[in-house]
Design a protein around this motif. Structure first.
Motif, PDB file in Angstrom:
ATOM      1  N   PRO A 194      12.510  46.710 -16.960  1.00 27.43           N
ATOM      2  CA  PRO A 194      11.481  46.632 -15.904  1.00 27.43           C
ATOM      3  C   PRO A 194      10.894  45.243 -15.735  1.00 27.43           C
ATOM      4  N   HIS A 195      11.048  44.388 -16.741  1.00 30.70           N
ATOM      5  CA  HIS A 195      10.481  43.042 -16.722  1.00 30.70           C
ATOM      6  C   HIS A 195      11.402  42.038 -16.037  1.00 30.70           C
ATOM      7  N   LEU A 196      12.540  42.516 -15.490  1.00 32.02           N
ATOM      8  CA  LEU A 196      13.489  41.634 -14.831  1.00 32.02           C
ATOM      9  C   LEU A 196      13.660  42.028 -13.369  1.00 32.02           C
ATOM     10  N   GLU A 197      14.204  41.099 -12.590  1.00 38.02           N
ATOM     11  CA  GLU A 197      14.519  41.347 -11.178  1.00 38.02           C
ATOM     12  C   GLU A 197      15.906  41.968 -11.119  1.00 38.02           C
ATOM     13  N   PHE A 198      16.039  43.099 -10.416  1.00 42.15           N
ATOM     14  CA  PHE A 198      17.317  43.810 -10.316  1.00 42.15           C
ATOM     15  C   PHE A 198      17.760  43.853  -8.866  1.00 42.15           C
ATOM     16  N   GLY A 199      19.071  43.679  -8.648  1.00 43.23           N
ATOM     17  CA  GLY A 199      19.629  43.799  -7.305  1.00 43.23           C
ATOM     18  C   GLY A 199      21.006  44.422  -7.365  1.00 43.23           C
ATOM     19  N   THR A 200      21.521  44.810  -6.212  1.00 43.05           N
ATOM     20  CA  THR A 200      22.876  45.331  -6.129  1.00 43.05           C
ATOM     21  C   THR A 200      23.638  44.598  -5.036  1.00 43.05           C
ATOM     22  N   TRP A 201      24.948  44.606  -5.161  1.00 45.42           N
ATOM     23  CA  TRP A 201      25.801  44.050  -4.115  1.00 45.42           C
ATOM     24  C   TRP A 201      27.123  44.781  -4.163  1.00 45.42           C
ATOM     25  N   GLY A 202      27.860  44.723  -3.043  1.00 45.69           N
ATOM     26  CA  GLY A 202      29.088  45.506  -3.054  1.00 45.69           C
ATOM     27  C   GLY A 202      29.850  45.547  -1.766  1.00 45.69           C
ATOM     28  N   GLY A 203      30.285  46.746  -1.398  1.00 45.57           N
ATOM     29  CA  GLY A 203      31.297  46.906  -0.371  1.00 45.57           C
ATOM     30  C   GLY A 203      30.764  47.271   0.989  1.00 45.57           C
ATOM     31  N   LYS A 204      31.521  48.078   1.684  1.00 43.81           N
ATOM     32  CA  LYS A 204      31.236  48.432   3.068  1.00 43.81           C
ATOM     33  C   LYS A 204      29.849  49.072   3.181  1.00 43.81           C
ATOM     34  N   ASP A 205      29.110  48.642   4.206  1.00 47.42           N
ATOM     35  CA  ASP A 205      27.756  49.125   4.440  1.00 47.42           C
ATOM     36  C   ASP A 205      26.873  48.938   3.213  1.00 47.42           C
ATOM     37  N   GLU A 206      27.159  47.867   2.463  1.00 47.12           N
ATOM     38  CA  GLU A 206      26.392  47.488   1.288  1.00 47.12           C
ATOM     39  C   GLU A 206      26.385  48.563   0.208  1.00 47.12           C
ATOM     40  N   GLN A 207      27.478  49.304   0.119  1.00 48.04           N
ATOM     41  CA  GLN A 207      27.647  50.250  -0.973  1.00 48.04           C
ATOM     42  C   GLN A 207      27.522  49.498  -2.298  1.00 48.04           C
ATOM     43  N   PRO A 208      26.628  49.927  -3.190  1.00 53.16           N
ATOM     44  CA  PRO A 208      26.451  49.188  -4.446  1.00 53.16           C
ATOM     45  C   PRO A 208      27.637  49.367  -5.386  1.00 53.16           C
TER      46      PRO A 208
END
Length: 293
Positions: A194-208
């Protein structure tokens, strides 16, 4: 925000005004094969000749900046989604993960059998089985960005800076990207760190497909604030270009947010302007419409 499509717009800005322009790289300045249209290179060079400042603002670390990209010429760069800021080759911000925190993430991902890679200004450093387990995920990532035939795609072609068999407990890590699995899902990761910044990235329509962890408070938008403070310039002078949901905070921060025509739906909905796609000269067309060139 109300979306305005390129063809519906009259020139927006006074050519005499000096602007600070922030460019995402993948999906914005180049396609997801790393191909930079000649029109984009010319647009950047002409805008700088006209007195505007052009900065890269990317999730890539500095080690991923190849010669074809850097030879275009920029006034500086924001890397690692905001934890490294350089202006005219002077570093004004660098906030890597503390080594003890980085070690905890590496240990936890190993326990969850999630392959990962460390992103550093000195290179990308892969976990033991990332090359094998990462291949189908990397291909899904590239395919989701519009490339139909991905049979020739390898982890090496997708990430040329990747290194294997190197030390994984390091003090130079900007962020850590990892494959999302049943055991490693966004809510689980956020509760674990919880003390870190989390993000996602990926495929079509920003599928994580991948997650990433970086120091708290690190974002493209916060890095822009730091850079503008250094330059003694105002947000009213800023334009941001991107193609993905991770670019939305800089769209909302800057005076004008521009999404590429190949961008995700959520990113397009939050932009002020949608231009043409990368390979259809979208950057050049938007630079013209915004009176940068």
């Amino acid at each position: 925000m109300k979306i305005s499509f390129l063809g519906d717009m009259k020139p927006m800005l006074d050519k005499s005004d000096k602007k600070v322009v922030f460019l995402d790289i993948d999906g914005t300045l180049c396609d997801y094969n790393g191909v930079i249209p000649r029109s984009a290179k010319q647009a950047v060079r002409l805008a700088r000749k006209n007195g505007h400042l052009i900065f890269l603002n990317t999730g890539r670390s500095k080690a991923e900046m190849d010669d074809d990209l850097l030879n275009i010429g920029f006034d500086g760069m924001i890397c690692g989604n905001g934890n490294y800021v350089e202006v005219e080759q002077k570093v004004i911000l660098h906030q890597p993960l503390p080594e003890n925190i980085e070690a905890k993430i590496v240990k936890w991902l190993g326990e969850q059998h999630s392959e990962f890679f460390l992103e550093s200004n000195n290179g990308l450093f892969a976990s033991e089985h990332f090359k094998e387990q990462g291949l189908p995920v990397v291909r899904a990532y590239v395919q989701g960005e519009g490339q139909e035939d991905v049979s020739h795609v390898t982890v090496e072609t997708a990430f040329p800076a990747m290194q294997y068999g190197k030390q994984l407990i390091r003090d130079d890590v900007n962020k850590i990207s990892f494959i999302l699995t049943k055991q490693v899902q966004p809510e689980i990761v956020k509760s674990q760190f919880p003390h870190l910044e989390f993000g996602t990235w990926g495929g079509k329509d920003e599928q994580p497909l991948f997650g990433d962890l970086r120091p708290k408070g690190i974002s493209k938008a916060n890095a822009i604030k730091k850079l503008l403070q250094y330059l003694n310039m105002s947000l009213t002078d800023t334009i941001a270009f991107g193609d993905a949901q991770v670019d939305v905070p800089m769209f909302e921060l800057c005076k004008v947010g521009v999404c590429m025509g190949n961008g995700g739906q959520k990113a397009q909905e939050r932009a002020d302007l949608v231009t043409d796609s990368v390979m259809n000269d979208g950057l050049q067309h938007a630079f013209e419409k915004l009176s940068l060139i």
